[in-house]
Design a protein around this motif. Structure first.
Motif, PDB file in Angstrom:
ATOM      1  N   THR A 148       0.833  -1.207   0.000  1.00 24.47           N
ATOM      2  CA  THR A 148       0.000   0.000   0.000  1.00 24.47           C
ATOM      3  C   THR A 148       0.866   1.256   0.000  1.00 24.47           C
ATOM      4  N   LEU A 149       1.895   1.260   0.821  1.00 22.44           N
ATOM      5  CA  LEU A 149       2.791   2.411   0.905  1.00 22.44           C
ATOM      6  C   LEU A 149       3.505   2.636  -0.423  1.00 22.44           C
ATOM      7  N   LYS A 150       3.859   1.538  -1.086  1.00 21.31           N
ATOM      8  CA  LYS A 150       4.616   1.623  -2.337  1.00 21.31           C
ATOM      9  C   LYS A 150       3.744   2.088  -3.498  1.00 21.31           C
ATOM     10  N   THR A 151       2.506   1.578  -3.571  1.00 18.54           N
ATOM     11  CA  THR A 151       1.663   1.851  -4.736  1.00 18.54           C
ATOM     12  C   THR A 151       0.722   3.029  -4.540  1.00 18.54           C
ATOM     13  N   ARG A 152       0.290   3.285  -3.302  1.00 15.23           N
ATOM     14  CA  ARG A 152      -0.713   4.333  -3.070  1.00 15.23           C
ATOM     15  C   ARG A 152      -0.212   5.481  -2.221  1.00 15.23           C
ATOM     16  N   GLY A 153       0.924   5.297  -1.567  1.00 15.12           N
ATOM     17  CA  GLY A 153       1.526   6.391  -0.831  1.00 15.12           C
ATOM     18  C   GLY A 153       1.121   6.470   0.632  1.00 15.12           C
ATOM     19  N   PRO A 154       1.733   7.426   1.383  1.00 10.44           N
ATOM     20  CA  PRO A 154       1.488   7.545   2.824  1.00 10.44           C
ATOM     21  C   PRO A 154       0.035   7.814   3.190  1.00 10.44           C
ATOM     22  N   GLY A 155      -0.691   8.588   2.349  1.00 16.12           N
ATOM     23  CA  GLY A 155      -2.085   8.910   2.681  1.00 16.12           C
ATOM     24  C   GLY A 155      -2.941   7.673   2.783  1.00 16.12           C
ATOM     25  N   ALA A 156      -2.818   6.775   1.794  1.00 23.00           N
ATOM     26  CA  ALA A 156      -3.597   5.535   1.822  1.00 23.00           C
ATOM     27  C   ALA A 156      -3.146   4.637   2.969  1.00 23.00           C
ATOM     28  N   PHE A 157      -1.844   4.648   3.248  1.00 21.71           N
ATOM     29  CA  PHE A 157      -1.356   3.789   4.338  1.00 21.71           C
ATOM     30  C   PHE A 157      -1.827   4.304   5.694  1.00 21.71           C
ATOM     31  N   MET A 158      -2.001   5.615   5.834  1.00 23.92           N
ATOM     32  CA  MET A 158      -2.555   6.158   7.080  1.00 23.92           C
ATOM     33  C   MET A 158      -3.972   5.634   7.303  1.00 23.92           C
ATOM     34  N   VAL A 159      -4.729   5.458   6.213  1.00 18.28           N
ATOM     35  CA  VAL A 159      -6.067   4.862   6.331  1.00 18.28           C
ATOM     36  C   VAL A 159      -5.944   3.458   6.900  1.00 18.28           C
TER      37      VAL A 159
ATOM     38  N   PHE B 194     -17.032   2.022  -1.128  1.00 18.20           N
ATOM     39  CA  PHE B 194     -16.709   3.173  -0.280  1.00 18.20           C
ATOM     40  C   PHE B 194     -15.248   3.142   0.146  1.00 18.20           C
ATOM     41  N   ARG B 195     -14.778   1.973   0.556  1.00 15.62           N
ATOM     42  CA  ARG B 195     -13.390   1.844   1.011  1.00 15.62           C
ATOM     43  C   ARG B 195     -12.407   2.149  -0.124  1.00 15.62           C
ATOM     44  N   GLU B 196     -12.688   1.644  -1.309  1.00 15.04           N
ATOM     45  CA  GLU B 196     -11.811   1.914  -2.448  1.00 15.04           C
ATOM     46  C   GLU B 196     -11.763   3.408  -2.749  1.00 15.04           C
ATOM     47  N   ASN B 197     -12.918   4.065  -2.622  1.00 15.16           N
ATOM     48  CA  ASN B 197     -12.957   5.511  -2.846  1.00 15.16           C
ATOM     49  C   ASN B 197     -12.160   6.267  -1.793  1.00 15.16           C
ATOM     50  N   VAL B 198     -12.202   5.792  -0.539  1.00 11.70           N
ATOM     51  CA  VAL B 198     -11.422   6.419   0.532  1.00 11.70           C
ATOM     52  C   VAL B 198      -9.930   6.331   0.222  1.00 11.70           C
ATOM     53  N   LEU B 199      -9.483   5.144  -0.237  1.00 10.69           N
ATOM     54  CA  LEU B 199      -8.071   4.953  -0.551  1.00 10.69           C
ATOM     55  C   LEU B 199      -7.628   5.795  -1.739  1.00 10.69           C
ATOM     56  N   THR B 200      -8.570   6.190  -2.584  1.00 14.42           N
ATOM     57  CA  THR B 200      -8.251   7.061  -3.713  1.00 14.42           C
ATOM     58  C   THR B 200      -8.293   8.533  -3.306  1.00 14.42           C
TER      59      THR B 200
ATOM     60  N   ASN C 270      -8.114  10.039  -0.169  1.00 14.56           N
ATOM     61  CA  ASN C 270      -7.186  10.516   0.864  1.00 14.56           C
ATOM     62  C   ASN C 270      -5.823  10.929   0.304  1.00 14.56           C
ATOM     63  N   PRO C 271      -5.187  10.101  -0.550  1.00 15.67           N
ATOM     64  CA  PRO C 271      -3.917  10.554  -1.146  1.00 15.67           C
ATOM     65  C   PRO C 271      -4.086  11.801  -2.007  1.00 15.67           C
ATOM     66  N   ARG C 272      -5.241  11.922  -2.686  1.00 13.59           N
ATOM     67  CA  ARG C 272      -5.485  13.105  -3.512  1.00 13.59           C
ATOM     68  C   ARG C 272      -5.553  14.359  -2.631  1.00 13.59           C
ATOM     69  N   VAL C 273      -6.193  14.261  -1.480  1.00 23.39           N
ATOM     70  CA  VAL C 273      -6.275  15.404  -0.562  1.00 23.39           C
ATOM     71  C   VAL C 273      -4.890  15.737  -0.015  1.00 23.39           C
ATOM     72  N   LEU C 274      -4.118  14.684   0.335  1.00 21.34           N
ATOM     73  CA  LEU C 274      -2.756  14.909   0.832  1.00 21.34           C
ATOM     74  C   LEU C 274      -1.902  15.592  -0.231  1.00 21.34           C
ATOM     75  N   GLU C 275      -2.046  15.160  -1.472  1.00 26.54           N
ATOM     76  CA  GLU C 275      -1.319  15.773  -2.589  1.00 26.54           C
ATOM     77  C   GLU C 275      -1.726  17.243  -2.741  1.00 26.54           C
TER      78      GLU C 275
ATOM     79  N   ARG D 267     -17.649   8.993  -2.981  1.00 25.36           N
ATOM     80  CA  ARG D 267     -17.344   8.246  -1.755  1.00 25.36           C
ATOM     81  C   ARG D 267     -18.535   8.220  -0.808  1.00 25.36           C
ATOM     82  N   ASP D 268     -19.111   9.400  -0.548  1.00 24.73           N
ATOM     83  CA  ASP D 268     -20.212   9.498   0.416  1.00 24.73           C
ATOM     84  C   ASP D 268     -21.481   8.813  -0.094  1.00 24.73           C
ATOM     85  N   LYS D 269     -21.663   8.803  -1.416  1.00 20.12           N
ATOM     86  CA  LYS D 269     -22.823   8.128  -2.000  1.00 20.12           C
ATOM     87  C   LYS D 269     -22.771   6.631  -1.705  1.00 20.12           C
TER      88      LYS D 269
END
Length: 658
Positions: free
Chosen positions: A110-121, A191-197, A199-204, A232-234
Motif C-alpha cells: 500500500t505504501l509503495k503503490t498508493r503512498g502515505p495517505g492511503a497507508f494512514m487509512v 466506499f473503502r476503495e474511494n477512501v483509498l483514492t 485521501n492521497p489526492r487530498v494529501l497531494e 465516496r459518500d454516495k
C-alpha cells in the motif's frame, strides 16, 4: 460462516499479547455464564408464577434465586462491556503498531503503490474496524445458537405453537439478512476503495498547494476532489441504507411473529394446553430464541469486513520478514534486466538490460534521464526485483536479506532529504546515545563477544528455547522482530541457515550494525557539525519535514546523519547537492570526499564535476546497458555520450558564471 469465525479467532489470538489472551479467556467464561443465566431466569419466573396462580405459599428460595440470578446477570454484563472495551483498545493499539512497523520492516504494498495517505487509512481506519469486530457479536453467535436449541427443547415440552411460528420466522430472517448483507458489502467495499483514492489526492492537494495557487485553475481542481467526495459518500450512504432497511425488515418480521404467537397462545391457554406461567416463560424465551438470528446479521457483516480488511492488510500484518544475512561484504549485479510496463496495454519499456557490475570501489554512474540510473539504485536497495538476473550482497540476493541489515549496510544520500520536526542533534543522531571513541569500540567488542557463541549455537542446531532472555532481546534488536515473529519455527530455521559457517563474519557485521544503531561517537558528531557548518542551526525549530529551514540546510543535516555511523557500508549517493549554492556545495563535497575515501558504492549526479571529484571510475549508461567504463580522461576519448554530456555541462557552467 463457521470457517470465517474460526479464521477470525485464529487472527485474534495470533495478534494478541498474553494479557489480551487472558482477557479473551475471561470474556469466554463470562459469556457462558451469562447465557446460562438467561436460560435459567425464565424457568425461575415460571416456578414463581406457578406458585402464585396455584395459591401456594411463595418460597423464599425461589425469590432469592431469581434476585441472585438477576444481580449476577447485571454484573456479568458490566464486566463483559468493560472487558470488551479493553480488548478492543488493546487490539487496535497492537494492530497499529504492527502496521507502523511493517512500513520499515517489509516492502509494504500500500505504501509503495498508493503512498502515505492511503497507508494512514490502513493504520488508523482499518485497525479501528478490525478491533470493532470484538464488539460485533462474533463471540456470542455460537453460544446463542446452542442456547436457541436448548430453548426449543424446553418450550416444545409445553406447546407446539412456539416452534411452528419461530422456526419459519428464523428462516425468513436469515434469507433477508443474507440478501441485504450482500448489497451492504458491495457498497461498503466501493466506499473503502474511494477512501483509498480520495485521501492521497487530498494529501497531494495540501502538499502542493503553492503550485495550485500559482499555476492552476484551483476551483476546477477542487471540484474534481469534491466530486470524488460525493462519490465516496454516495457509496457510504447506500451501505447505511442497506443496513437500516435490513434491520427494519428483521425487526418487523420478528414483531409480527411475536403477535402471531400471542394470538395462538391465547387459544392454547383457553384449551388448557398451556399454562399462564408457561406462556410468560415462552414470551421471555422468544427474543432469546431469535438472538442468534439477529447476531447472524452482525456476525456475517463482521466476517465479510474481516476478510476484506485482512486481505488488504495481508502484506503488512501476516508477511514474514526477510532475515537472511550476507555471507561476506561483496556486492555485485549479475545479468540484471528490468522493464517497466508501457503506457499502452501489453507494451513494455525496457530500462536495464543484462547489466553486470562488481561494486568494488566508489563508482560514478552517468547517462541521460530515463536510462535506468534510479532503477539501478532501487535494485541495489532491494526495492525492485530484476525480471532476470540478480543483485547480490555477500552471495545473498538483496531482496532476501533482512531489510534492516541491508539498509544498515548502505549509506544512502538521497536527493530527497528526510528531516524530522525535531532539533538539530536529534535530526542527526535519531535517538542514539553518545559515547566516546574508546567506549564505542569497547561496546562493539562486547556485542561481538556475545554474538559469536550465539551464532555458533545457531549453526550447530540450537533451538529458540535454548536462547536466554538477553540473547533473545539481542536477536530481536538486530532483526527488528517481535516475540511472535521470532517464535515462528520457519523464521528461526532461516536464521540458522543464513548464519551457515560464516558466523565470524556475521558476528562482526551484526556487532558493528547494532552498535551503530544504538550509539554514536560524540567527537565525530562535533567534527561533522564544524565541517558542514551546522552549529548555527542549534536551537532552531525545523518544522514538519523541515519546512522552516532551507533546502541546502536539509541536505547538510542529512549528509551529517549519513556520515556519522562508524559501521562500514556501501555509499548510495543520488543527486546529493541539488539544493545547494556553490559555496555550500564545496563544503559538503569536501566533507563527502574525505569520508568516502577508500569506500565503495554508487554515485549518481547530473553535476558531472561532482563525479570527477568523488571517483575516478565512471560507467556510462546508454539504453539500459553499460556503454563504457573508465576514468574521466578515458571516457572523453571512448564514449561519445559522455563527451556530449560533459560539453553540455561545461556550457551550462559558462552561462551561470557569465
Amino acid at each position: 460462516m463457521r470457517e470465517g469465525i474460526i479464521d477470525f479467532f485464529a487472527f485474534l489470538l495470533s495478534h494478541s499479547s498474553r494479557k489480551m489472551k487472558r482477557t479473551i479467556v475471561g470474556l469466554a467464561a463470562v459469556t457462558v455464564v451469562s447465557y446460562a443465566l438467561e436460560l435459567l431466569i425464565p424457568l425461575i419466573q415460571r416456578s414463581i408464577i406457578d406458585q402464585i396462580t396455584d395459591f401456594t405459599l411463595l418460597t423464599g428460595s425461589a425469590v432469592f434465586a431469581l434476585l441472585s440470578a438477576a444481580i449476577l446477570s447485571i454484573c456479568m454484563a458490566v464486566f463483559d462491556a468493560l472487558a470488551e472495551t479493553s480488548l478492543k483498545l488493546n487490539m487496535q493499539n497492537k494492530i497499529q503498531r504492527e502496521l507502523l512497523e511493517s512500513a520499515t520492516r517489509l516492502q509494504n504494498k500500500t505504501l509503495k503503490t498508493r503512498g502515505p495517505g492511503a497507508f494512514m487509512v490502513n493504520i488508523f481506519g482499518d485497525s479501528e474496524q478490525l478491533s470493532d469486530l470484538v464488539n460485533s457479536d462474533i463471540f456470542a453467535t455460537v453460544l446463542t445458537s446452542v442456547a436457541s436449541l436448548i430453548i426449543l427443547v424446553i418450550v416444545s415440552q409445553w406447546t407446539w405453537v412456539f416452534a411452528m411460528i419461530a422456526l419459519p420466522t428464523a428462516a425468513l430472517i436469515l434469507i433477508l439478512t443474507r440478501f441485504m448483507n450482500k448489497l451492504y458489502m458491495k457498497h461498503l467495499e466501493a466506499f473503502r476503495e474511494n477512501v483509498l483514492t480520495v485521501n492521497p489526492r487530498v494529501l497531494e492537494y495540501l502538499e502542493n498547494r503553492n503550485a495550485l495557487l500559482g499555476y492552476s485553475d484551483i476551483r476546477k481542481y477542487e471540484d474534481t476532489i469534491y466530486r470524488e467526495f460525493d462519490t465516496r459518500d454516495k457509496e457510504l450512504l447506500s451501505a447505511v441504507r442497506m443496513q437500516t432497511v435490513s434491520s427494519s425488515l428483521v425487526g418487523t418480521v420478528r414483531s409480527a411473529a411475536l403477535i402471531l404467537f400471542f394470538v395462538f397462545a391465547v387459544f392454547e391457554i383457553k384449551a388448557g394446553r398451556l399454562s399462564f406461567a408457561e406462556f410468560i416463560a415462552c414470551t421471555a424465551y422468544f427474543p432469546q430464541f431469535f438472538a442468534p438470528v439477529a447476531m447472524y446479521q452482525s456476525a456475517t457483516l463482521g466476517m465479510k469486513r474481516f476478510r476484506m480488511i485482512k486481505e488488504k492488510l495481508s502484506g503488512s500484518l501476516d508477511a514474514t520478514p526477510e532475515i537472511m544475512l550476507p555471507t561476506d561484504g561483496g556486492m555485485r549485479l549479475r545479468d540484471c534486466m528490468f522493464t517497466y510496463k508501457g503506457n499502452r496495454e501489453g507494451t513494455r519499456e525496457q530500462t536495464i538490460e543484462k547489466l553486470s557490475l562488481d561494486i568494488d570501489g566508489l563508482i560514478g554512474v552517468v547517462g541521460v534521464s530515463g536510462e535506468g540510473k534510479t532503477t539501478l539504485l532501487r535494485i541495489i536497495m532491494g526495492e525492485l526485483e530484476p525480471d532476470e538476473g540478480v543483485c547480490l550482497l555477500g552471495s545473498q540476493n538483496v531482496s532476501k536479506i533482512s531489510k534492516q541489515i541491508l539498509f544498515a549496510s548502505l549509506k544512502l544520500i538521497s536527493q530527497e532529504p528526510e528531516v524530522f520536526a525535531a532539533d538539530l542533534i536529534q535530526n542527526i543522531v535519531l535517538g542514539k546515545t553518545a559515547l566516546s571513541e574508546d567506549e564505542y569500540a569497547a561496546q562493539t567488542e562486547r556485542y561481538k563477544d556475545a554474538l559469536k557463541p550465539l551464532l555458533t549455537g545457531f549453526f550447530n542446531g540450537a533451538s529458540i528455547g535454548g536462547v536466554s532472555g538477553e540473547e533473545e532481546n539481542m536477536i530481536k534488536d538486530i532483526f527488528l522482530l517481535s516475540s511472535e515473529q521470532l517464535a515462528k519455527h520457519e523464521n528461526f530455521n532461516i536464521l540458522c541457515e543464513s548464519v551457515s559457517s560464516h558466523n565470524d563474519y556475521a558476528a562482526e557485521l551484526l556487532a558493528s550494525i547494532l552498535t551503530a544503531r544504538k550509539f554514536y561517537i560524540k567527537e565525530k558528531l562535533d567534527a561533522l557539525l564544524d565541517e558542514l557548518e551546522l552549529k548555527s542551526l542549534s536551537g532552531r525549530s525545523f518544522g514538519r519535514k523541515g519546512c522552516e529551514i532551507s533546502g541546502g540546510e536539509k541536505n547538510r543535516i542529512c549528509l551529517a546523519r549519513t556520515l556519522l555511523p562508524e559501521n562500514q557500508g556501501y555509499f548510495i549517493i543520488d543527486e546529493p547537492f541539488v539544493n545547494l549554492d556553490a559555496l555550500s556545495e564545496r563544503k559538503c563535497l569536501e566533507a563527502l570526499r574525505k569520508h568516502t575515501e577508500d569506500s565503495k558504492g554508487i554515485v549518481i549526479s547530473h553535476k558531472l564535476h561532482v563525479l570527477r571529484e568523488l571517483t575516478n571510475d565512471i560507467i556510462v549508461l546508454n539504453q539500459g546497458a553499460i556503454e563504457a567504463r573508465g576514468s574521466h580522461a578515458q571516457l572523453m576519448s571512448i564514449s561519445p555520450l559522455y563527451k556530449r554530456l560533459i560539453d553540455e555541462s561545461d556550457k551550462q557552467s559558462s552561462v551561470y558564471t557569465a
